[in-house]
Design an enzyme around this catalytic site. Sequence first.
Site, short mmCIF file in Angstrom:
data_model
loop_
_atom_site.label_atom_id
_atom_site.label_comp_id
_atom_site.label_asym_id
_atom_site.label_seq_id
_atom_site.Cartn_x
_atom_site.Cartn_y
_atom_site.Cartn_z
CD GLU A 42 -2.37 1.46 2.73
OE1 GLU A 42 -2.81 2.61 3.04
OE2 GLU A 42 -2.46 0.48 3.49
NE ARG A 46 -0.41 8.54 5.60
CZ ARG A 46 -0.32 7.83 6.73
NH1 ARG A 46 0.79 7.88 7.44
NH2 ARG A 46 -1.33 7.08 7.12
CB THR A 70 -3.82 8.28 2.55
OG1 THR A 70 -2.81 7.46 3.12
CG2 THR A 70 -4.18 9.36 3.56
CE LYS A 129 -5.79 2.22 7.21
NZ LYS A 129 -5.03 3.10 6.30
#
Length: 206
Positions: A42, A46, A70, A129
């Site tokens: 993953e 960011r 994200t 998640k």
Amino acid sequence: MNDALRILHRAAPVMPVAHFQNLDHAQACAELFAEAKVPTVEVTLRHPQAWQMVKIFKDIMPFAKIGVGTVVNRRQMLRAADEADFVISPGFSAELSILARKTLTPYIPGIATASELMAAMNEEHRVFKCFPAAAIGGVALIKALSAPFPDVTFCPTGGISPSNYQEYLALESVACVGGSWIVPSEDALNKDLAGFLAMLKDLYAS
């Protein structure tokens, strides 16, 4: 078994949650992960160059499933549908769920409460998640949620470490955990590349 569940089973025992310092760092980690045959990664959004980092991993690790983490808005979801193998969000969004279905993108939404879990289940999700896992109750929370929702599967992320990840994996409802500790920093790579390679090969040996 749906596509999201296949992703988690493929990633087991630990899905690397990767945030890189720069493109060179991403390249070095992709080469390391490729040599260790890490099956799933993953890459989080960011960093300003995160999409370039996703491409690096796709190019260097064609055998692996490379996801984008994200993801929090429509633009990111649509781009991820084109450039990645799956999508992970820190929370749940019905809009993102609809887009994932339309684009046939495996989507793993994040949940932290029973109410969020129910809302996501109403959109036909069964794979989640759990974030930020340690901060919201850790193993005890997942055990509590698994009782009234026995047909869901979790990937706990946040506060997971070498000292506690096995406690999560011992739960029947946990398919894998998300961990950043298996993504070495640039300094760690320079100091002990062989050590990280050995650790990764051992982790994914089974």
